[in-house]
Design a protein around this motif. Structure first.
Motif, PDB file in Angstrom:
ATOM      1  N   GLY A  10       0.824  -1.197   0.000  1.00 58.10           N
ATOM      2  CA  GLY A  10       0.000   0.000   0.000  1.00 58.10           C
ATOM      3  C   GLY A  10       0.853   1.240   0.000  1.00 58.10           C
ATOM      4  N   SER A  11       0.212   2.358   0.294  1.00 58.29           N
ATOM      5  CA  SER A  11       0.898   3.639   0.334  1.00 58.29           C
ATOM      6  C   SER A  11       0.950   4.145   1.766  1.00 58.29           C
ATOM      7  N   VAL A  12       2.088   4.686   2.135  1.00 57.97           N
ATOM      8  CA  VAL A  12       2.272   5.164   3.494  1.00 57.97           C
ATOM      9  C   VAL A  12       3.247   6.336   3.462  1.00 57.97           C
ATOM     10  N   GLN A  13       3.162   7.200   4.447  1.00 58.28           N
ATOM     11  CA  GLN A  13       4.117   8.303   4.540  1.00 58.28           C
ATOM     12  C   GLN A  13       5.405   7.830   5.197  1.00 58.28           C
ATOM     13  N   ASN A  74       0.817 -21.036   7.786  1.00 56.40           N
ATOM     14  CA  ASN A  74       1.585 -21.147   6.536  1.00 56.40           C
ATOM     15  C   ASN A  74       1.783 -19.785   5.889  1.00 56.40           C
ATOM     16  N   THR A  75       2.185 -18.833   6.698  1.00 55.81           N
ATOM     17  CA  THR A  75       2.320 -17.468   6.222  1.00 55.81           C
ATOM     18  C   THR A  75       3.659 -16.879   6.643  1.00 55.81           C
ATOM     19  N   LEU A  76       4.297 -16.190   5.707  1.00 52.97           N
ATOM     20  CA  LEU A  76       5.521 -15.457   5.972  1.00 52.97           C
ATOM     21  C   LEU A  76       5.161 -13.976   6.056  1.00 52.97           C
ATOM     22  N   TYR A  77       5.785 -13.267   6.988  1.00 53.34           N
ATOM     23  CA  TYR A  77       5.503 -11.849   7.168  1.00 53.34           C
ATOM     24  C   TYR A  77       6.768 -11.022   6.984  1.00 53.34           C
ATOM     25  N   LEU A  78       6.559  -9.772   6.613  1.00 50.01           N
ATOM     26  CA  LEU A  78       7.637  -8.800   6.647  1.00 50.01           C
ATOM     27  C   LEU A  78       7.064  -7.547   7.307  1.00 50.01           C
ATOM     28  N   GLN A  79       7.455  -7.319   8.541  1.00 55.16           N
ATOM     29  CA  GLN A  79       7.052  -6.116   9.253  1.00 55.16           C
ATOM     30  C   GLN A  79       8.034  -5.023   8.900  1.00 55.16           C
ATOM     31  N   MET A  80       7.528  -3.943   8.345  1.00 54.04           N
ATOM     32  CA  MET A  80       8.377  -2.849   7.892  1.00 54.04           C
ATOM     33  C   MET A  80       8.051  -1.602   8.695  1.00 54.04           C
ATOM     34  N   ASN A  81       9.008  -1.140   9.472  1.00 47.28           N
ATOM     35  CA  ASN A  81       8.856   0.062  10.292  1.00 47.28           C
ATOM     36  C   ASN A  81       9.792   1.146   9.811  1.00 47.28           C
ATOM     37  N   SER A  82       9.528   2.360  10.239  1.00 44.56           N
ATOM     38  CA  SER A  82      10.377   3.507   9.877  1.00 44.56           C
ATOM     39  C   SER A  82      10.639   3.540   8.372  1.00 44.56           C
ATOM     40  N   LEU A  83       9.574   3.416   7.622  1.00 42.27           N
ATOM     41  CA  LEU A  83       9.719   3.343   6.166  1.00 42.27           C
ATOM     42  C   LEU A  83      10.257   4.640   5.591  1.00 42.27           C
ATOM     43  N   LYS A  84      11.050   4.489   4.526  1.00 47.80           N
ATOM     44  CA  LYS A  84      11.669   5.616   3.850  1.00 47.80           C
ATOM     45  C   LYS A  84      11.212   5.632   2.385  1.00 47.80           C
ATOM     46  N   PRO A  85      11.250   6.782   1.746  1.00 42.59           N
ATOM     47  CA  PRO A  85      10.883   6.818   0.321  1.00 42.59           C
ATOM     48  C   PRO A  85      11.690   5.836  -0.525  1.00 42.59           C
ATOM     49  N   PHE A 104      15.842 -19.984  -5.258  1.00 43.49           N
ATOM     50  CA  PHE A 104      14.484 -19.468  -5.436  1.00 43.49           C
ATOM     51  C   PHE A 104      13.846 -19.892  -6.755  1.00 43.49           C
ATOM     52  N   ASN A 105      13.215 -21.044  -6.705  1.00 39.50           N
ATOM     53  CA  ASN A 105      12.543 -21.571  -7.890  1.00 39.50           C
ATOM     54  C   ASN A 105      11.055 -21.279  -7.918  1.00 39.50           C
ATOM     55  N   TYR A 106      10.579 -20.538  -6.922  1.00 36.64           N
ATOM     56  CA  TYR A 106       9.175 -20.115  -6.927  1.00 36.64           C
ATOM     57  C   TYR A 106       9.079 -18.642  -6.541  1.00 36.64           C
ATOM     58  N   TRP A 107       8.169 -17.945  -7.237  1.00 41.74           N
ATOM     59  CA  TRP A 107       7.988 -16.509  -6.992  1.00 41.74           C
ATOM     60  C   TRP A 107       6.502 -16.173  -6.938  1.00 41.74           C
ATOM     61  N   GLY A 108       6.168 -15.199  -6.076  1.00 40.61           N
ATOM     62  CA  GLY A 108       4.811 -14.688  -6.046  1.00 40.61           C
ATOM     63  C   GLY A 108       4.621 -13.596  -7.086  1.00 40.61           C
ATOM     64  N   GLN A 109       3.434 -13.018  -7.106  1.00 43.20           N
ATOM     65  CA  GLN A 109       3.108 -12.033  -8.124  1.00 43.20           C
ATOM     66  C   GLN A 109       3.535 -10.619  -7.727  1.00 43.20           C
ATOM     67  N   GLY A 110       3.837 -10.404  -6.465  1.00 42.33           N
ATOM     68  CA  GLY A 110       4.306  -9.110  -6.005  1.00 42.33           C
ATOM     69  C   GLY A 110       3.214  -8.244  -5.410  1.00 42.33           C
ATOM     70  N   THR A 111       3.625  -7.343  -4.536  1.00 38.30           N
ATOM     71  CA  THR A 111       2.724  -6.364  -3.948  1.00 38.30           C
ATOM     72  C   THR A 111       3.473  -5.034  -3.871  1.00 38.30           C
ATOM     73  N   GLN A 112       2.807  -3.950  -4.254  1.00 33.94           N
ATOM     74  CA  GLN A 112       3.453  -2.649  -4.357  1.00 33.94           C
ATOM     75  C   GLN A 112       3.481  -1.932  -3.016  1.00 33.94           C
ATOM     76  N   VAL A 113       4.635  -1.387  -2.688  1.00 38.84           N
ATOM     77  CA  VAL A 113       4.804  -0.542  -1.504  1.00 38.84           C
ATOM     78  C   VAL A 113       5.278   0.832  -1.987  1.00 38.84           C
ATOM     79  N   THR A 114       4.553   1.859  -1.596  1.00 39.29           N
ATOM     80  CA  THR A 114       4.901   3.219  -1.977  1.00 39.29           C
ATOM     81  C   THR A 114       5.015   4.064  -0.717  1.00 39.29           C
ATOM     82  N   VAL A 115       6.170   4.701  -0.542  1.00 39.83           N
ATOM     83  CA  VAL A 115       6.420   5.521   0.637  1.00 39.83           C
ATOM     84  C   VAL A 115       6.622   6.960   0.165  1.00 39.83           C
ATOM     85  N   SER A 116       5.777   7.846   0.611  1.00 39.53           N
ATOM     86  CA  SER A 116       5.869   9.238   0.223  1.00 39.53           C
ATOM     87  C   SER A 116       6.646  10.033   1.274  1.00 39.53           C
ATOM     88  N   PRO A 117       7.327  11.102   0.825  1.00 44.37           N
ATOM     89  CA  PRO A 117       8.159  11.896   1.769  1.00 44.37           C
ATOM     90  C   PRO A 117       7.318  12.552   2.848  1.00 44.37           C
TER      91      PRO A 117
END
Length: 117
Positions: A10-13, A74-85, A104-117
């Motif tokens: 998603g989008s976050v500041q 059966n879930t992997l997480y990535l907690q992202m704090n103090s995000l930067k642009p 890495f012989n398997y890949w997901g479809q991706g998810t968009q991360v947008t960090v605004s200033p």
């Protein structure tokens, strides 16, 4: 056969937080989060080693991001704090089902991360 489905982007500041999820099926020896920004090379962000429970973090995210796995869900997480642009990118979950291999012989479809200033 391994299936990987990412969610949570998603989008976050700048300074905010997001948690990415990767629903998995099948055995994975190692499982990682990668990211790729437009015009840049793909970067390995964080890796979880199933056999040892060990982790790897890229220097640019160490101390801000945390990779974890919930085996019951059966879930992997990535907690992202103090995000930067500069964290803005498409984030991918990747896994290798071959014991001893993290190529890495398997890949997901991706998810968009947008960090605004």
């Amino acid at each position: 056969q391994v299936q990987l489905v990412e969610s949570g982007g998603g989008s976050v500041q700048a300074g905010g937080s997001l948690r990415l999820s990767c629903a998995t099926s099948g055995y994975t020896y190692c499982i990682s989060w990668f990211r790729q920004a437009p015009g840049k090379e793909r970067q390995e962000v964080a890796t979880f080693y199933t056999g040892t429970g060990g982790t790897y973090y890229a220097a640019s995210v160490k101390g801000r991001f945390t990779i974890s796995r919930d085996n019951a869900k059966n879930t992997l997480y990535l907690q992202m704090n103090s995000l930067k642009p500069e964290d803005t990118a498409m984030y991918y979950c990747a896994a290798d089902s071959r014991r001893g291999s993290c190529a890495f012989n398997y890949w997901g479809q991706g998810t968009q991360v947008t960090v605004s200033p």
